[in-house]
Design a protein around this motif. Structure first.
Motif, short mmCIF file in Angstrom:
data_model
loop_
_atom_site.label_atom_id
_atom_site.label_comp_id
_atom_site.label_asym_id
_atom_site.label_seq_id
_atom_site.Cartn_x
_atom_site.Cartn_y
_atom_site.Cartn_z
N ASN A 65 0.88 -1.17 0.00
CA ASN A 65 0.00 0.00 0.00
C ASN A 65 0.91 1.21 0.00
OD1 ASN A 65 -2.25 -1.61 0.16
ND2 ASN A 65 -2.27 -1.60 2.39
N GLY A 66 0.95 1.90 -1.11
CA GLY A 66 1.89 3.00 -1.29
C GLY A 66 1.56 4.21 -0.43
N PRO A 67 2.44 5.20 -0.44
CA PRO A 67 2.20 6.42 0.32
C PRO A 67 0.94 7.13 -0.19
CG PRO A 67 4.46 6.32 -0.46
CD PRO A 67 3.73 5.21 -1.11
N ARG A 68 0.25 7.81 0.69
CA ARG A 68 -0.95 8.56 0.29
C ARG A 68 -0.90 9.95 0.92
NH1 ARG A 68 -5.22 4.92 3.77
NH2 ARG A 68 -3.85 4.86 5.54
N TYR A 69 -1.49 10.87 0.24
CA TYR A 69 -1.48 12.25 0.68
C TYR A 69 -2.36 12.42 1.91
CZ TYR A 69 -2.28 17.23 0.82
OH TYR A 69 -2.38 18.53 1.24
N ALA A 70 -1.85 13.17 2.88
CA ALA A 70 -2.62 13.51 4.08
C ALA A 70 -2.63 15.04 4.20
CB ALA A 70 -2.00 12.89 5.32
N GLU A 71 -3.78 15.59 4.42
CA GLU A 71 -3.92 17.05 4.48
C GLU A 71 -3.16 17.60 5.68
OE1 GLU A 71 -7.49 20.32 4.75
OE2 GLU A 71 -7.92 18.32 4.00
N GLY A 72 -2.44 18.68 5.46
CA GLY A 72 -1.70 19.34 6.53
C GLY A 72 -0.29 18.80 6.73
N ARG A 73 0.16 17.88 5.89
CA ARG A 73 1.50 17.31 6.02
C ARG A 73 2.27 17.56 4.74
NH1 ARG A 73 1.29 11.41 8.64
NH2 ARG A 73 3.48 11.76 8.27
N LEU A 74 3.58 17.75 4.86
CA LEU A 74 4.42 17.93 3.68
C LEU A 74 4.80 16.60 3.05
CD1 LEU A 74 6.78 20.86 4.70
CD2 LEU A 74 4.78 20.92 3.21
N LEU A 75 5.06 15.58 3.88
CA LEU A 75 5.38 14.25 3.37
C LEU A 75 4.11 13.39 3.39
CD1 LEU A 75 8.79 13.51 5.11
CD2 LEU A 75 8.39 14.22 2.77
N PRO A 76 4.00 12.44 2.49
CA PRO A 76 2.81 11.60 2.48
C PRO A 76 2.77 10.65 3.68
CG PRO A 76 4.37 10.88 0.81
CD PRO A 76 4.91 12.14 1.41
#
Length: 170
Positions: A65-76
């Motif tokens: 399960n690859g990285p996914r975008y999270a709101e408020g963070r610079l890295l996934p």
């Protein structure tokens, strides 16, 4: 070509064909059966020995399960994802002949441990930078915050079983 060379070449080709033919069903079932031949020892010792067989599972890596975008963070989220691996616990089958106290026949005692499914997830890593996402309140500049780091724990799931039994005959 000498007859011995032809015979050796024929034996090698037969062995390779048998190995390819035996590997195809093993890949389909996910385990390779491994019989333990004890007939030679039975004949030389003049006694009944147990029948032993095993199943060696094949490992199958899955899709992480690859990285996914999270709101408020610079890295996934899940910067280093967990890798799922499916396989199995090895199986074992043993049948031991037991001589009858009265008579000439044999009974048997058996232990069977079937190959069990095994599902695992490797450890992962979740980190975030010590900066916030750029916002309109700070004129498009990132703000400072505490860095975040976490380890995603590994997971191991299996349901092993075993059967013990006594029966008549070999």
């Amino acid at each position: 070509m000498k007859p011995t060379t032809r015979g050796t070449l024929a034996a090698v080709i037969t062995g390779v064909a048998a190995a390819i033919g035996a590997a195809t069903p093993a890949v389909a079932t996910g385990a390779v059966p491994v019989p333990v031949p004890l007939e030679g020892a039975e004949n030389s010792l003049g006694m009944e020995l147990p029948e032993i067989g095993a199943d060696v599972p094949l490992l199958k890596p899955g899709t992480p399960n690859g990285p996914r975008y999270a709101e408020g963070r610079l890295l996934p989220d899940r910067t280093v994802p967990q890798l799922p691996v499916r396989g199995g616990l090895p199986g074992l089958s043993v049948r031991q002949p037991l001589p009858q106290l009265l008579g000439d026949g044999f009974d048997h005692a058996g232990v069977e441990v079937p190959a069990a499914d095994l599902r695992t997830l490797s450890p992962g890593l979740d980190v975030d930078t010590p900066l916030t996402a750029p916002g309109s309140r700070s004129f498009g500049l990132p703000g400072a915050k505490l860095p975040e780091a976490g380890v995603l724990a590994p997971v191991v799931q299996a349901v092993p079983a075993a059967h013990l039994g006594l029966g008549a005959g070999l």
